[in-house]
Design an enzyme around this catalytic site. Sequence first.
Site, short mmCIF file in Angstrom:
data_model
loop_
_atom_site.label_atom_id
_atom_site.label_comp_id
_atom_site.label_asym_id
_atom_site.label_seq_id
_atom_site.Cartn_x
_atom_site.Cartn_y
_atom_site.Cartn_z
N LYS A 121 9.06 1.97 4.89
CA LYS A 121 10.21 1.50 4.29
C LYS A 121 11.42 2.58 4.45
CE LYS A 121 7.66 -1.14 0.90
NZ LYS A 121 6.94 -1.34 -0.38
N GLN A 180 6.70 1.17 -5.83
CA GLN A 180 5.65 0.70 -4.98
C GLN A 180 4.22 0.35 -6.04
OE1 GLN A 180 5.58 0.40 -1.90
NE2 GLN A 180 3.28 -0.19 -1.75
N ASP A 189 12.45 -6.33 -4.66
CA ASP A 189 10.98 -7.07 -4.68
C ASP A 189 11.02 -8.53 -5.33
OD1 ASP A 189 8.87 -5.72 -3.53
OD2 ASP A 189 8.64 -4.38 -5.27
N1 GUN Z 1 2.39 -3.01 -2.83
C1 GUN Z 1 1.96 -3.89 -1.84
N2 GUN Z 1 2.73 -4.92 -1.48
C2 GUN Z 1 3.97 -4.73 -2.41
C3 GUN Z 1 5.29 -5.24 -2.32
O1 GUN Z 1 5.66 -6.32 -1.59
N3 GUN Z 1 6.20 -4.38 -3.08
C4 GUN Z 1 5.62 -3.43 -3.84
N4 GUN Z 1 6.62 -2.93 -4.69
N5 GUN Z 1 4.52 -3.11 -4.09
C5 GUN Z 1 3.66 -3.48 -2.97
#
Ligand code: GUN
Length: 286
Positions: A51, A95, A118
């Site tokens: 990311k 996360q 998100d």
């Molecule tokens: N962990 C796995 N997929 C995601 C996601 O789309 N967003 C976040 N914040 N954590 C994740």
Amino acid sequence: MIIDGKQAAADLRKTLAIEVAQLKKDKNITPSLTVVLVGEDPASQIYVRNKVKQTREVGMISSEIKLAVDTTQEQLLEQLEQLNNDNSVHGILVQLPLPKHIDESVIIAAIAPHKDVDGFHALNSGRLLNGEKGALVPCTPQGCLILAKKHLGEDLSGLHAVVIGRSNIVGKPVALLLLQEHCTVTITHSRTKNLAEICRQADILIAAVGRPNFVQASWVKKGATVIDVGINRIEDENGKGKLVGDVDFAAVEKVCGAITPVPGGVGPMTIACLLKNTVEAARANA
Ligand code: GUN
């Protein structure tokens, strides 16, 4: 046909890089994303690294806050309040999964909705449910829709979409997006009876269950578009780790009209859509 998620994600990032440059030129704004990682889960560390890297590649500002695994819920909430109040931060992502002593729903509720890239905050999911403008929409569902349209074109109206899975992150929001596109939507899950029979009716089949090779070729209608959201790590016959989706790719590929591979399908689109949400958050709150 195999739907190339890597290429689609690269195309989207190219468009975003142009938009980021334009925002800088016109309004002197550089979109900025802060990712918060609690603990040292190896898979999460890889996601976060990707990311951060891709955020920078499209010309945006990326920050990473790493917190120890024993960080308390209170400490995390204080960190979020600081980020909520920091005008130089446009997007905040915590996360998941979080360590067990932290209540995810409390943390999600504490992120300022206009920075919730998100799209997990109740205000954003409520807006999506109501079909209101201005919602930040979860990234993986957005990616699924873009990939389905790569094969089917823009107009999905009247198609029967079957979603396997009902999570807040994928199943529920992707079903709502497909409904907005005027699909007939069926949501199925672990208690669904006659799952194979329902899946066989699908023009668009979205698999988001987290079970390796779960969807069989006999469940898929000839010519259907199959979007595989699963990322499952399994051991191959030589004991080596590899990633597979929720769909038995080799068998289903022969029946369906189009399918997303794992890896290289939905995964790269999720991050690209996160960048898209960050640009939108920056533009909306400039
Ligand atoms: N962990 C796995 N997929 C995601 C996601 O789309 N967003 C976040 N914040 N954590 C994740």
